[in-house]
Design an enzyme around this catalytic site. Structure first.
Site, short mmCIF file in Angstrom:
data_model
loop_
_atom_site.label_atom_id
_atom_site.label_comp_id
_atom_site.label_asym_id
_atom_site.label_seq_id
_atom_site.Cartn_x
_atom_site.Cartn_y
_atom_site.Cartn_z
CG ASN A 65 -1.73 1.22 1.39
OD1 ASN A 65 -1.88 1.99 0.44
ND2 ASN A 65 -2.30 1.42 2.58
CE LYS A 98 -0.03 3.37 4.89
NZ LYS A 98 -0.26 3.58 6.30
CD GLU A 108 -3.74 -2.27 7.42
OE1 GLU A 108 -2.57 -2.38 7.08
OE2 GLU A 108 -4.42 -1.26 7.21
CB SER A 131 4.49 -2.54 12.27
OG SER A 131 3.94 -1.32 12.69
N GLY A 153 1.61 2.12 10.73
CA GLY A 153 2.57 3.21 10.61
C GLY A 153 3.49 3.37 11.81
CG HIS A 198 -6.14 1.89 4.95
ND1 HIS A 198 -5.72 2.84 5.84
CD2 HIS A 198 -5.13 1.00 4.83
CE1 HIS A 198 -4.49 2.55 6.23
NE2 HIS A 198 -4.10 1.43 5.63
CD GLU A 225 -3.28 5.57 6.69
OE1 GLU A 225 -3.24 5.66 5.45
OE2 GLU A 225 -2.35 5.09 7.37
C1 PEP Z 1 -1.15 0.21 6.08
O1 PEP Z 1 -1.44 1.32 6.54
O2 PEP Z 1 -1.85 -0.33 5.20
C2 PEP Z 1 0.04 -0.45 6.62
C3 PEP Z 1 0.08 -1.74 6.56
O3 PEP Z 1 1.01 0.37 7.13
P1 PEP Z 1 2.43 0.00 7.78
O4 PEP Z 1 2.90 -1.31 7.18
O5 PEP Z 1 3.32 1.13 7.41
O6 PEP Z 1 2.20 -0.13 9.25
#
Ligand code: PEP
Length: 255
Positions: A10, A12, A166, A211, A172, A96, A98
């Site tokens: 992703n 973003k 998630e 992460s 993040g 997602h 966000e």
């Molecule tokens: C995401 O926001 O889809 C994600 C997996 O972020 P990160 O791997 O940076 O935690």
């Protein structure tokens, strides 16, 4: 779970035409993947059409990061599922955290978007996850059950649905839940999918996201109900992302 892992990146709101070299490098490394690992990159919509040309004839698949809940019409600024497909996407990510948190997208809207995606033949990757406060209050499983009930449309084409778990308190950051916590939550999601879909609920892939790095990918993939990974930050670096995909291959080979 059997079947190929799905490793999803992703990007973003990152990526310009000048980033396409990273995508090309990722696509080259995907050529090493056999039938055990499928790879999809969720790109900004502005890059989809050009990317589909750049990675033509490779195994890398493309996805959009969101779509409209409407088919077409007077919805200025929105991008329909059909437009994403026309630009080369095979997948679209919906719900997602966000978008749920920063754009106040609720389960009903997520479900409507997923319906649009499925109707045009895209695979809808539907994200669910609890907040830090919900976790602290012991509500994780209840929140996930509710999100699954109200965000996932009741369609017969369940092969067009992927669930991504998630936890929003992880996204993040550099922390992850423990492996036991991930296993526990994934078992719960599987039992909910079986309750909603009967035996076919076994076929729906459940990805873990939050992460993920080359250093923890293998141990997370080895958890029984984990059917793949959703990778944010590390997907912007072709070497790190490829290393994560390689872990998918080796975990499957060792199984
Ligand atoms: C995401 O926001 O889809 C994600 C997996 O972020 P990160 O791997 O940076 O935690």
């Amino acid at each position: 779970m059997t079947g190929p892992y799905l490793i999803a990146g992703n990007w973003k709101m990152n990526g310009l035409n000048s980033s396409l070299a990273v995508l090309e490098e990722t696509a080259r490394s995907c050529e090493r993947m056999d039938g055990d690992v499928e790879v999809v990159m969720f790109l900004p919509a502005t890059l989809l059409a050009v990317s589909s040309i750049v990675i033509k004839d490779t195994k890398l698949q493309l996805g959009g990061q969101d779509c409209s809940s409407e088919r077409s019409g007077a919805f200025t600024g929105e991008i329909s599922a059909e437009m994403l497909k026309d630009a080369g996407a095979r997948f679209v990510m919906i719900g997602h955290s966000e978008r749920r948190l920063r754009h106040a997208e609720g389960d009903d809207l997520v479900r409507q978007k997923a319906i649009q995606a499925i109707e045009v033949g895209l695979t809808a990757l539907i994200c669910i996850g609890e907040s830090g406060q919900e976790k602290a209050e012991g509500k994780t499983l209840a929140v996930l059950s509710s999100q699954l009930t109200y965000s996932v449309p009741r369609v017969s084409s369940i092969d067009q649905i992927v669930i991504a778990y998630e936890p929003t308190w992880v996204t993040g950051t550099c922390v992850t839940p423990t492996l036991d916590e991930i296993a526990h939550v994934h078992r719960h999601i599987r039992s909910e999918l079986l309750a909603h879909w009967g035996d076919s609920g076994q076929q729906i892939r459940i990805l873990y996201g939050g992460s993920v790095q080359p250093s923890n990918a293998a141990e997370i993939l080895a958890i029984a109900e984990v059917g793949g990974l959703l990778v944010g930050g590390a997907s912007l670096d072709a070497k790190q992302f490829s290393a994560i995909c390689e872990h998918g291959r080796s975990v499957r080979a060792a199984a």
